[in-house]
Design a protein around this motif. Structure first.
Motif, mmCIF file in Angstrom:
data_model
loop_
_atom_site.group_PDB
_atom_site.id
_atom_site.type_symbol
_atom_site.label_atom_id
_atom_site.label_comp_id
_atom_site.label_asym_id
_atom_site.label_seq_id
_atom_site.Cartn_x
_atom_site.Cartn_y
_atom_site.Cartn_z
ATOM 1 N N LEU A 107 -6.370 -4.423 -4.210
ATOM 2 C CA LEU A 107 -6.667 -3.801 -5.718
ATOM 3 C C LEU A 107 -5.622 -2.615 -5.728
ATOM 4 C CD1 LEU A 107 -8.008 -3.842 -8.150
ATOM 5 C CD2 LEU A 107 -9.885 -2.277 -7.077
ATOM 6 N N LYS A 108 -5.772 -1.705 -5.110
ATOM 7 C CA LYS A 108 -4.661 -0.608 -5.402
ATOM 8 C C LYS A 108 -3.307 -1.121 -5.463
ATOM 9 C CE LYS A 108 -3.437 4.141 -4.303
ATOM 10 N NZ LYS A 108 -3.390 5.321 -3.221
ATOM 11 N N LEU B 152 -9.680 -6.623 -9.454
ATOM 12 C CA LEU B 152 -8.421 -7.105 -9.823
ATOM 13 C C LEU B 152 -8.566 -7.995 -11.353
ATOM 14 C CD1 LEU B 152 -5.393 -7.474 -9.142
ATOM 15 C CD2 LEU B 152 -6.032 -9.440 -7.575
ATOM 16 N N SER B 153 -9.809 -8.913 -11.250
ATOM 17 C CA SER B 153 -9.819 -9.745 -12.346
ATOM 18 C C SER B 153 -10.030 -8.613 -13.662
ATOM 19 C CB SER B 153 -11.009 -10.536 -12.267
ATOM 20 O OG SER B 153 -10.797 -11.738 -11.671
ATOM 21 N N HIS B 154 -10.797 -7.535 -13.453
ATOM 22 C CA HIS B 154 -10.910 -6.812 -14.489
ATOM 23 C C HIS B 154 -9.680 -6.045 -14.956
ATOM 24 C CE1 HIS B 154 -14.417 -6.109 -17.021
ATOM 25 N NE2 HIS B 154 -14.328 -4.694 -16.934
ATOM 26 N N THR C 244 0.773 -1.222 -0.020
ATOM 27 C CA THR C 244 0.079 0.080 -0.094
ATOM 28 C C THR C 244 0.894 1.328 0.153
ATOM 29 O OG1 THR C 244 -0.183 0.068 2.527
ATOM 30 C CG2 THR C 244 -1.781 -1.216 1.363
ATOM 31 N N ASP C 245 2.141 0.897 0.005
ATOM 32 C CA ASP C 245 3.053 2.218 0.046
ATOM 33 C C ASP C 245 4.075 2.254 -1.175
ATOM 34 O OD1 ASP C 245 4.471 4.344 1.362
ATOM 35 O OD2 ASP C 245 6.148 2.819 1.901
ATOM 36 N N ILE D 62 -3.285 -12.738 -8.184
ATOM 37 C CA ILE D 62 -3.993 -13.684 -7.458
ATOM 38 C C ILE D 62 -5.350 -13.286 -7.120
ATOM 39 C CG2 ILE D 62 -3.925 -15.472 -5.607
ATOM 40 C CD1 ILE D 62 -1.781 -15.946 -7.866
ATOM 41 N N SER D 63 -6.392 -13.512 -7.856
ATOM 42 C CA SER D 63 -7.709 -13.018 -7.622
ATOM 43 C C SER D 63 -8.513 -13.957 -6.711
ATOM 44 C CB SER D 63 -8.464 -13.134 -9.031
ATOM 45 O OG SER D 63 -9.751 -12.596 -8.975
#
Ligand SMILES: NC(=O)c1ccc[n+]([C@@H]2O[C@H](COP(=O)([O-])OP(=O)(O)OC[C@H]3O[C@@H](n4cnc5c(N)ncnc54)[C@H](OP(=O)(O)O)[C@@H]3O)[C@@H](O)[C@H]2O)c1
Length: 262
Positions: free
Chosen positions: A125-126, A173-175, A75-76, A151-152
């Motif tokens: 996601l991010k 994430l899949s999209h 996240t960083d 890895i979804s």
């Protein structure tokens, strides 16, 4: 009369490749790092718990593999940039990214806070997007092809209650995998997702001992919860030359759970 058929079999050879696995301090990521190392890749293992990474690195090296533990918080952004640079400097030509770091918060909808939402979406996601972007930017600058394996989850396409941020993040994430596949194809970087069903790890071990957990297992067509080694074949396929014409795909490994109507 016997006849010999000459046919070129697909290659699953990744020996000498350099792979970076996020979320490698436990569960699926820890296993993935061991699989890639056993297949001959040099493996960088990233997560926040440096002590767990050091332990895994010792185990991989004791087995004859080459492993670099890298403390990293997905996240960083500065932490991601530093991790990619460290892997290239210490292990050489980075070419495989396994975007595996993930967290889940399970609570009824009205107890879910904004902080819970941000924590889950920012990590799953991010974080995966920032990691993929930095990895791809690095490879494109060096004109090097590569692989990104996101890895979804089965929860990217099916839904259950109590995990709204997790389901939304994994669907995203899949999209995102498709968008990255389109943008990065011209650089020879293939981007795919692996969507596990329920795999026994620290994430969920306690739940599968409960009555609801047991009833869920009963609804999986193959009638058992998955184990991390069940994912290894799909991982090696997506990391290796065998998948040279595969990009933008999501491969489900879920015992048939994703297509079951109940
Ligand atoms: N288990 C399942 O049934 C299942 C099913 C489908 C998909 N998945 C997915 O598989 C992946 C691995 O899950 P798991 O079951 O192996 O869970 P786990 O054992 O809890 O592992 C999660 C990993 O993510 C790392 N992580 C969390 N936040 C991070 C951050 N901000 N930066 C870097 N690393 C971070 C954790 O390491 P640190 O805490 O040390 O940072 C840990 O190594 C997740 O993406 C999960 O969504 C799991």
């Amino acid at each position: 009369m016997t006849q010999t058929i000459f046919i070129k079999l697909p290659s699953f050879d990744i020996s000498g490749q350099v792979a970076l696995v996020t979320g490698a301090s436990s569960g699926i990521g820890e296993h993935f790092a061991q699989v890639l190392a056993a297949a001959g890749a040099k493996v960088a293992i990233a997560a926040r718990r440096a002590d767990r990474l050091a332990e895994l690195a010792r185990a991989i090296e004791a087995g004859g593999g080459e492993c670099l533990p890298v403390a990293c918080d997905v996240t960083d952004r500065p932490s991601i940039v530093a991790a990619v640079a460290a892997v290239e400097a210490r292990l050489g030509k980075l070419s495989i990214l396994v975007n595996n770091a993930g967290v889940v918060v399970s609570k009824p909808l009205f107890e879910h806070t904004e902080e819970d939402w941000d924590y889950v979406v920012d990590t799953n996601l991010k974080g995966a997007w920032m990691m993929a972007r930095e990895f791809a930017h690095h490879l494109v600058a060096l004109k090097r092809p590569g692989r990104i394996i996101n890895i979804s989850s089965i929860l990217a396409s099916r839904t259950i209650g109590r995990v709204p941020a997790y389901c939304a993040a994994k669907a995203g994430l899949s999209h995102l995998t498709g968008v990255l596949a389109i943008e990065l194809a011209r650089y020879g970087i293939l981007v795919n997702a692996l969507a596990p069903g329920y795999i026994e790890t620290d994430f969920n071990r306690a739940f599968f001992q409960t009555d609801s957990g047991k009833s869920l297992i009963n609804r999986i067509p193959l009638k058992r919860i998955g184990q991390a080694p069940d994912l290894a074949g799909a991982l090696l396929f997506l990391a290796s030359p065998a998948s040279a014409y595969v990009t933008g795909a999501t491969i489900s490994v879920d015992g048939g759970h994703g297509v079951a109507a109940i």
